[in-house]
Design a protein around this motif. Structure first.
Motif, PDB file in Angstrom:
ATOM      1  N   SER B  35       1.927   1.634 -60.909  1.00  0.00           N
ATOM      2  CA  SER B  35       2.864   2.543 -60.324  1.00  0.00           C
ATOM      3  C   SER B  35       3.542   1.848 -58.922  1.00  0.00           C
ATOM      4  O   SER B  35       4.628   2.056 -59.033  1.00  0.00           O
ATOM      5  CB  SER B  35       2.339   3.910 -59.715  1.00  0.00           C
ATOM      6  OG  SER B  35       1.633   3.997 -58.843  1.00  0.00           O
ATOM      7  N   ASP B  38       6.111  -0.396 -60.599  1.00  0.00           N
ATOM      8  CA  ASP B  38       7.032   0.267 -60.977  1.00  0.00           C
ATOM      9  C   ASP B  38       8.262   0.877 -59.808  1.00  0.00           C
ATOM     10  O   ASP B  38       9.376   0.819 -59.972  1.00  0.00           O
ATOM     11  CB  ASP B  38       6.560   1.675 -61.649  1.00  0.00           C
ATOM     12  CG  ASP B  38       6.828   1.347 -63.234  1.00  0.00           C
ATOM     13  OD1 ASP B  38       7.781   0.995 -63.625  1.00  0.00           O
ATOM     14  OD2 ASP B  38       5.965   2.092 -63.939  1.00  0.00           O
ATOM     15  N   ALA B  39       7.382   1.180 -58.639  1.00  0.00           N
ATOM     16  CA  ALA B  39       8.252   1.648 -57.799  1.00  0.00           C
ATOM     17  C   ALA B  39       9.146   0.677 -56.889  1.00  0.00           C
ATOM     18  O   ALA B  39      10.116   0.972 -56.858  1.00  0.00           O
ATOM     19  CB  ALA B  39       7.358   2.155 -56.667  1.00  0.00           C
ATOM     20  N   GLN B  42      11.975   0.311 -59.597  1.00  0.00           N
ATOM     21  CA  GLN B  42      12.866   1.229 -59.789  1.00  0.00           C
ATOM     22  C   GLN B  42      13.744   1.300 -58.422  1.00  0.00           C
ATOM     23  O   GLN B  42      14.915   1.680 -58.555  1.00  0.00           O
ATOM     24  CB  GLN B  42      11.942   2.539 -59.746  1.00  0.00           C
ATOM     25  CG  GLN B  42      12.673   3.623 -60.418  1.00  0.00           C
ATOM     26  CD  GLN B  42      13.142   3.588 -61.892  1.00  0.00           C
ATOM     27  OE1 GLN B  42      14.241   3.472 -62.039  1.00  0.00           O
ATOM     28  NE2 GLN B  42      12.372   3.493 -62.776  1.00  0.00           N
ATOM     29  N   ARG B  43      13.136   1.023 -57.660  1.00  0.00           N
ATOM     30  CA  ARG B  43      13.847   1.190 -56.320  1.00  0.00           C
ATOM     31  C   ARG B  43      14.981   0.080 -56.037  1.00  0.00           C
ATOM     32  O   ARG B  43      16.145   0.366 -55.659  1.00  0.00           O
ATOM     33  CB  ARG B  43      12.888   1.220 -54.815  1.00  0.00           C
ATOM     34  CG  ARG B  43      13.496   1.046 -53.632  1.00  0.00           C
ATOM     35  CD  ARG B  43      12.455   1.355 -52.387  1.00  0.00           C
ATOM     36  NE  ARG B  43      11.091   0.385 -52.802  1.00  0.00           N
ATOM     37  CZ  ARG B  43      11.020  -0.906 -52.481  1.00  0.00           C
ATOM     38  NH1 ARG B  43      12.164  -1.446 -51.813  1.00  0.00           N
ATOM     39  NH2 ARG B  43       9.997  -1.457 -52.592  1.00  0.00           N
ATOM     40  N   GLY B  46      16.531  -0.239 -60.291  1.00  0.00           N
ATOM     41  CA  GLY B  46      16.841   0.801 -61.039  1.00  0.00           C
ATOM     42  C   GLY B  46      16.215   0.624 -62.570  1.00  0.00           C
ATOM     43  O   GLY B  46      17.082   1.348 -63.366  1.00  0.00           O
ATOM     44  N   ILE B  47      15.288  -0.158 -62.554  1.00  0.00           N
ATOM     45  CA  ILE B  47      14.525  -0.314 -63.900  1.00  0.00           C
ATOM     46  C   ILE B  47      13.198  -0.118 -64.053  1.00  0.00           C
ATOM     47  O   ILE B  47      12.621  -0.277 -62.874  1.00  0.00           O
ATOM     48  CB  ILE B  47      15.119  -1.772 -64.651  1.00  0.00           C
ATOM     49  CG1 ILE B  47      14.447  -2.581 -63.744  1.00  0.00           C
ATOM     50  CG2 ILE B  47      16.552  -1.748 -64.832  1.00  0.00           C
ATOM     51  CD1 ILE B  47      14.611  -4.051 -64.517  1.00  0.00           C
ATOM     52  N   SER B  48      12.544   0.209 -65.141  1.00  0.00           N
ATOM     53  CA  SER B  48      11.165   0.422 -65.192  1.00  0.00           C
ATOM     54  C   SER B  48      10.412  -0.887 -65.315  1.00  0.00           C
ATOM     55  O   SER B  48      11.225  -1.971 -65.777  1.00  0.00           O
ATOM     56  CB  SER B  48      10.668   1.372 -66.217  1.00  0.00           C
ATOM     57  OG  SER B  48      10.739   0.850 -67.414  1.00  0.00           O
ATOM     58  N   ASN B  49       9.186  -1.155 -65.153  1.00  0.00           N
ATOM     59  CA  ASN B  49       8.411  -2.228 -65.205  1.00  0.00           C
ATOM     60  C   ASN B  49       8.501  -2.742 -66.560  1.00  0.00           C
ATOM     61  O   ASN B  49       8.439  -3.796 -66.959  1.00  0.00           O
ATOM     62  CB  ASN B  49       7.047  -1.810 -64.801  1.00  0.00           C
ATOM     63  CG  ASN B  49       6.343  -3.362 -64.463  1.00  0.00           C
ATOM     64  OD1 ASN B  49       6.750  -4.449 -65.047  1.00  0.00           O
ATOM     65  ND2 ASN B  49       5.231  -3.460 -64.374  1.00  0.00           N
ATOM     66  N   TYR B  52      11.550  -4.231 -67.552  1.00  0.00           N
ATOM     67  CA  TYR B  52      11.924  -5.276 -66.907  1.00  0.00           C
ATOM     68  C   TYR B  52      11.211  -6.525 -67.861  1.00  0.00           C
ATOM     69  O   TYR B  52      11.405  -7.516 -68.078  1.00  0.00           O
ATOM     70  CB  TYR B  52      11.332  -5.357 -65.356  1.00  0.00           C
ATOM     71  CG  TYR B  52      11.303  -6.866 -64.933  1.00  0.00           C
ATOM     72  CD1 TYR B  52      12.522  -7.452 -64.627  1.00  0.00           C
ATOM     73  CD2 TYR B  52      10.193  -7.707 -64.850  1.00  0.00           C
ATOM     74  CE1 TYR B  52      12.453  -8.979 -63.990  1.00  0.00           C
ATOM     75  CE2 TYR B  52      10.033  -8.815 -64.560  1.00  0.00           C
ATOM     76  CZ  TYR B  52      11.478  -9.386 -63.808  1.00  0.00           C
ATOM     77  OH  TYR B  52      11.487 -10.830 -63.594  1.00  0.00           O
TER      78      TYR B  52
END
Lengths: 174, 174
Positions: B35, B38-39, B42-43, B46-49, B52
């Motif tokens: 998480s 992911d954070a 995302q921050r 703007g994509i998820s792990n 990516y």
DNA sequence: TCAGATGAGTTGCACCGTTAAATGATTATG
DNA sequence: CATAATCATTTAACGGTGCAACTCATCTGA
């Protein structure tokens, strides 16, 4: 915009070959271990890993009772998520809710006898899975190494929260 | 049905205090590390792990092109999931689809220039996060220990699949 | 050549998790 | 004591993921 990557972000320090291997191995574990544990619990007990953690935590609390917010912190989940999980467990008859007599804002989650029985029934298989997937394949020295590594990584993620100290079995009653 | 837990399941072998500490520390990492990564993505991007990982894998393939099924295997995700991820990436203009000329059953995912640019732009920050959260807090000896531990655990989860050998940066082109 | 089998990919549905707004209880402030 | 502020929890809307059913292309065996 295609060669020489890292024209900005002050020339990032790439991972070397060893680091990359380590990272890839860790990613695999991060992906597969939780799903393997989930699969065992789902198959043998019809509950998710998260639900089990909640049940296990609750089973060890005094009077098998806890505030929902404390439970959320313990299981490292959000409050809305915990609210829904408790609702599911309540529907299955393993937990019931009651307002905290001391402060009506809190809601207590109270494990029923059926819930206790469920944990007692489920725990051995789960512990067995943990042992089989994690401790059995490791050498005698590695668990300690792993512990130290995990603590350091957790320290980097969040200097506070040094992982809750909780047992992982139905607290042997009495 | 309440005392003496383990009346069946041939008296499960409980975890001792050290094992339990190790297990709890590992659980925390299993929950928080993904998480945290992911954070960051995302921050900053703007994509998820997971997205990516898919982009990174594709960026390193010959012609930045891969069959969707191979991509699913590479990223350790299901085929339906990969299908949806590609659809999202396509909608954002980073990937396009084309039937495999050699065998029309396959669909190729082809990274666009915009997709390549996105990976180049995103990679440094992600690698930095990996380094900060994992390698920086470890001693010189620990990455190797961690690698060995992860391989052993993966071996217990699935004796086949010895984690795909993939790089984690936009392959320096040329 | 054609019917059936196999295999990749997609789609529909149910479930779970997150985020943001709503609810109810308690405390602080005037 | 009334009103506002705060806190724990719940609810609602939305997005992502798994599973099962479906589509379409290719292969297999008469």
């Amino acid at each position: 915009m295609e060669g020489e990557l890292g024209s900005r972000e002050e020339a990032a320090r790439w991972l070397d070959a060893d680091e990359r291997r380590t990272w890839l191995a860790l990613v695999s574990v991060l992906v597969r271990l939780p799903s393997a544990l989930d699969a065992q619990l789902q198959r043998d007990a019809g509950i998710s890993n998260f639900e089990y953690q909640v049940m296990a935590g609750l089973s060890e609390a005094p009077d098998r009772t806890m505030r929902i917010s404390d439970l959320a912190a313990l299981a490292e989940g959000s409050l809305p998520r915990m609210s829904q999980v408790i609702a599911r467990l309540e529907k299955r008859g393993w937990v019931r809710r009651a307002p905290d007599p001391g402060d009506g804002r809190y809601t207590l989650a109270i494990m029923t006898d059926a819930g206790w029985a469920k944990v007692v029934e489920t725990a051995p298989g789960h512990v067995e899975a943990v042992r089989r997937l994690i401790f059995d394949p490791l050498t005698k020295a590695q668990p300690r190494q792993l512990h130290d590594i995990c603590r350091r990584i957790m320290g980097a993620i969040d200097p506070d929260d040094q992982c809750p100290d909780r047992l992982d079995r139905p607290s042997a009653k009495r």
